[in-house]
Design a protein around this motif. Structure first.
Motif, PDB file in Angstrom:
ATOM      1  N   ILE A 255     -10.091 -15.564   0.434  1.00 31.07           N
ATOM      2  CA  ILE A 255     -11.763 -14.613   0.568  1.00 31.07           C
ATOM      3  C   ILE A 255     -11.807 -13.385   0.736  1.00 31.07           C
ATOM      4  N   ASN A 256     -11.427 -13.270   1.942  1.00 25.63           N
ATOM      5  CA  ASN A 256     -11.094 -11.897   2.859  1.00 25.63           C
ATOM      6  C   ASN A 256     -10.641 -10.969   1.320  1.00 25.63           C
ATOM      7  N   VAL A 257      -9.211 -11.226   1.565  1.00 28.29           N
ATOM      8  CA  VAL A 257      -8.224 -10.562   0.694  1.00 28.29           C
ATOM      9  C   VAL A 257      -9.460  -9.955  -0.674  1.00 28.29           C
TER      10      VAL A 257
ATOM     11  N   SER B 112      -6.757 -10.958   8.817  1.00 30.35           N
ATOM     12  CA  SER B 112      -7.737 -10.070   8.914  1.00 30.35           C
ATOM     13  C   SER B 112      -6.873  -9.019   9.510  1.00 30.35           C
ATOM     14  N   LEU B 113      -5.522  -9.594  10.325  1.00 29.16           N
ATOM     15  CA  LEU B 113      -4.700  -8.922  11.006  1.00 29.16           C
ATOM     16  C   LEU B 113      -3.499  -8.046   9.516  1.00 29.16           C
ATOM     17  N   GLY B 114      -3.225  -8.487   9.078  1.00 25.80           N
ATOM     18  CA  GLY B 114      -3.353  -8.028   7.658  1.00 25.80           C
ATOM     19  C   GLY B 114      -3.842  -7.342   6.432  1.00 25.80           C
ATOM     20  N   ILE B 115      -4.976  -8.217   6.452  1.00 26.19           N
ATOM     21  CA  ILE B 115      -5.727  -6.880   5.617  1.00 26.19           C
ATOM     22  C   ILE B 115      -6.027  -4.928   6.413  1.00 26.19           C
ATOM     23  N   LEU B 116      -6.048  -5.401   7.814  1.00 25.60           N
ATOM     24  CA  LEU B 116      -6.402  -4.259   8.083  1.00 25.60           C
ATOM     25  C   LEU B 116      -4.361  -3.207   8.556  1.00 25.60           C
ATOM     26  N   ALA B 117      -3.774  -3.555   8.177  1.00 30.22           N
ATOM     27  CA  ALA B 117      -1.877  -3.665   8.618  1.00 30.22           C
ATOM     28  C   ALA B 117      -2.691  -2.110   6.969  1.00 30.22           C
ATOM     29  N   ALA B 118      -2.873  -3.388   5.508  1.00 31.21           N
ATOM     30  CA  ALA B 118      -2.971  -2.462   4.426  1.00 31.21           C
ATOM     31  C   ALA B 118      -3.617  -1.623   4.203  1.00 31.21           C
ATOM     32  N   MET B 119      -5.052  -1.590   5.442  1.00 30.44           N
ATOM     33  CA  MET B 119      -5.863  -0.702   5.244  1.00 30.44           C
ATOM     34  C   MET B 119      -5.451   1.003   5.705  1.00 30.44           C
ATOM     35  N   VAL B 120      -4.498   0.798   7.274  1.00 26.45           N
ATOM     36  CA  VAL B 120      -3.862   1.184   8.284  1.00 26.45           C
ATOM     37  C   VAL B 120      -2.618   2.448   7.213  1.00 26.45           C
ATOM     38  N   TYR B 121      -1.601   1.753   6.524  1.00 24.97           N
ATOM     39  CA  TYR B 121      -0.681   2.340   6.262  1.00 24.97           C
ATOM     40  C   TYR B 121      -1.109   1.691   4.361  1.00 24.97           C
ATOM     41  N   PRO B 122      -1.625   2.448   3.227  1.00 25.36           N
ATOM     42  CA  PRO B 122      -1.627   2.952   2.158  1.00 25.36           C
ATOM     43  C   PRO B 122      -0.464   2.529   1.722  1.00 25.36           C
TER      44      PRO B 122
ATOM     45  N   LEU C 206      -8.156  -6.742  -2.325  1.00 23.27           N
ATOM     46  CA  LEU C 206      -6.573  -5.749  -1.433  1.00 23.27           C
ATOM     47  C   LEU C 206      -5.658  -6.708  -2.806  1.00 23.27           C
ATOM     48  N   GLN C 207      -5.775  -6.782  -3.264  1.00 20.46           N
ATOM     49  CA  GLN C 207      -5.094  -8.504  -4.040  1.00 20.46           C
ATOM     50  C   GLN C 207      -3.668  -8.036  -4.795  1.00 20.46           C
ATOM     51  N   GLU C 208      -3.867  -6.515  -4.800  1.00 22.73           N
ATOM     52  CA  GLU C 208      -1.930  -6.290  -5.297  1.00 22.73           C
ATOM     53  C   GLU C 208      -1.087  -5.949  -4.007  1.00 22.73           C
ATOM     54  N   ARG C 209      -1.899  -5.442  -2.975  1.00 20.70           N
ATOM     55  CA  ARG C 209      -1.186  -4.963  -1.711  1.00 20.70           C
ATOM     56  C   ARG C 209      -0.971  -6.386  -0.872  1.00 20.70           C
ATOM     57  N   VAL C 210      -1.852  -7.462  -0.882  1.00 21.99           N
ATOM     58  CA  VAL C 210      -1.834  -8.167   0.346  1.00 21.99           C
ATOM     59  C   VAL C 210      -1.564 -10.099  -0.756  1.00 21.99           C
ATOM     60  N   LYS C 211      -0.446 -10.384  -0.807  1.00 21.93           N
ATOM     61  CA  LYS C 211       0.321 -11.548  -1.056  1.00 21.93           C
ATOM     62  C   LYS C 211      -0.036 -13.038   0.217  1.00 21.93           C
ATOM     63  N   LEU C 212      -0.291 -13.943  -0.116  1.00 24.71           N
ATOM     64  CA  LEU C 212      -0.312 -15.043   0.613  1.00 24.71           C
ATOM     65  C   LEU C 212       0.496 -15.915  -0.129  1.00 24.71           C
ATOM     66  N   LEU C 213       1.061 -16.570   1.486  1.00 25.33           N
ATOM     67  CA  LEU C 213       2.102 -17.877   1.260  1.00 25.33           C
ATOM     68  C   LEU C 213       1.946 -18.942   2.865  1.00 25.33           C
TER      69      LEU C 213
ATOM     70  N   VAL D 155     -14.069  -3.664  10.883  1.00 23.48           N
ATOM     71  CA  VAL D 155     -14.524  -3.946   8.905  1.00 23.48           C
ATOM     72  C   VAL D 155     -14.678  -5.985   9.380  1.00 23.48           C
ATOM     73  N   PRO D 156     -15.476  -5.762   8.432  1.00 27.09           N
ATOM     74  CA  PRO D 156     -16.041  -7.028   8.490  1.00 27.09           C
ATOM     75  C   PRO D 156     -15.374  -8.255   8.059  1.00 27.09           C
ATOM     76  N   PHE D 157     -15.434  -9.230   8.132  1.00 23.71           N
ATOM     77  CA  PHE D 157     -14.187 -10.766   7.892  1.00 23.71           C
ATOM     78  C   PHE D 157     -15.380 -11.460   7.699  1.00 23.71           C
ATOM     79  N   TYR D 158     -14.889 -12.822   6.885  1.00 25.34           N
ATOM     80  CA  TYR D 158     -15.999 -13.979   6.453  1.00 25.34           C
ATOM     81  C   TYR D 158     -14.736 -14.375   7.130  1.00 25.34           C
ATOM     82  N   VAL D 159     -15.702 -15.723   7.538  1.00 27.53           N
ATOM     83  CA  VAL D 159     -15.143 -16.449   8.800  1.00 27.53           C
ATOM     84  C   VAL D 159     -15.816 -17.856   8.344  1.00 27.53           C
TER      85      VAL D 159
END
Length: 300
Positions: free
Chosen positions: A166-168, A137-147, A173-180, A93-97
């Motif tokens: 940027i990556n969310v 990246s880990l949170g995004i992968l978790a959201a992809m693996v566990y829908p 995945l804006q609806e399922r990954v929140k940043l804090l 999975v590609p990620f901006y960095v």
């Protein structure tokens, strides 16, 4: 010169320059291929053997110049290639960095994708925390693996959270990954069924010996030593283990990466009941802790 020869030349240059690897590649040949293909705008899976048509095509002067510029930057600045290309790949999975975040390379990603931690999860696993999320990246992968899960990505660094945003958005995945923004767990609300954490854990001696490529990364993402601490790299983890039981659901688990610091971890927490997880780097890099084990543990 053809493409295959250009990659071979770049490999020799990286080897001679003595650059360090570990930010997406482990050797000069792979790093050279990455840099050359990126500079030429070619897919990273482009074939480079004699049998591959693309590898035998002639390199135009302007293409050679682009490669030389990127390769020269890698050698002269000692920045990881991911910063120069502004892209890193984790489990395909590609990620901006960029320099605001550590280059993503967590072994926890393997465990998410190959299902190694599924045994400890329940049908009720719906809330995931990615603590020290970095570029997300880990949170995004978790959201992809566990829908069916909702993910919170937390980090003390507002710069890191800007990259995570940027990556969310990149992966929609804006609806399922929140940043804090949070210093550890201090500002994290709620209770979680799964907590993923790749924290700063490098001990003081190792920090002093890091190659330039690692020193190009945010210091705060690597250094596990607080002022007045023991220098063993476990200071963030001490606070985390003290605070996290109240943040885990009844069947909740913590998956924690400690890299090459198992000796220091076990010296700091000798009574802790740990499950060591198998990864491509062995069985001593990532561990799992249940809420029950954490509740029974009393820090000295």
């Amino acid at each position: 010169m053809n493409l295959k020869d250009l990659v071979a030349q770049a490999t020799a240059q990286l080897t001679e320059a003595g650059v360090s690897f570990g930010h997406g590649t482990t050797n000069a040949a792979d790093e050279a291929a990455w840099l050359v293909l990126h500079a030429l705008g070619l897919p990273l899976d482009t074939g480079l053997t004699d049998e591959d048509k693309e590898s035998n095509r002639t390199i135009a002067p302007e293409e050679y110049a682009r490669v030389a510029t990127l390769l020269g930057a890698r050698i002269s600045t000692r920045k990881p290639a991911a910063y120069l290309t502004q892209e890193a790949w984790l489990q395909g999975v590609p990620f901006y960095v960029d320099e605001r975040v550590i280059v993503p390379r967590s072994l926890i990603a393997e465990l998410l994708v190959d299902g190694s931690i599924d045994y400890w999860l329940k049908e009720s696993t719906h809330h995931v925390l990615d603590l020290c999320t970095g570029n997300g990246s880990l949170g995004i992968l978790a959201a992809m693996v566990y829908p069916d899960v909702e993910v919170t990505g937390a980090d003390i660094s507002t710069d890191a959270l800007a990259v995570a945003r940027i990556n969310v958005d990149k992966h929609q995945l804006q609806e399922r990954v929140k940043l804090l923004e949070s210093d550890g767990l201090k500002a994290v609300p709620g209770v979680f069924d799964l907590v993923l954490c790749n924290p700063p854990y490098v001990n003081a001696k190792s920090m002093a010996a890091l190659p330039a490529e690692y020193l190009a990364e945010p210091f705060i993402a690597l250094d596990g030593n607080q002022a007045g601490g023991s220098g063993d790299g476990m200071d963030f983890i001490r606070t985390l283990l003290a605070d996290i039981p109240s943040k885990l659901s009844e069947d909740g688990v913590l998956v924690l990466e400690i890299g090459n610091e198992r000796e220091y971890f076990e010296a700091a927490f000798p009574e802790l009941e740990v499950v060591w997880l198998e990864t491509s780097a062995g069985e001593d890099q990532v561990l799992l802790l249940t809420r029950d084990a954490l509740a029974r543990f009393q820090q000295p």
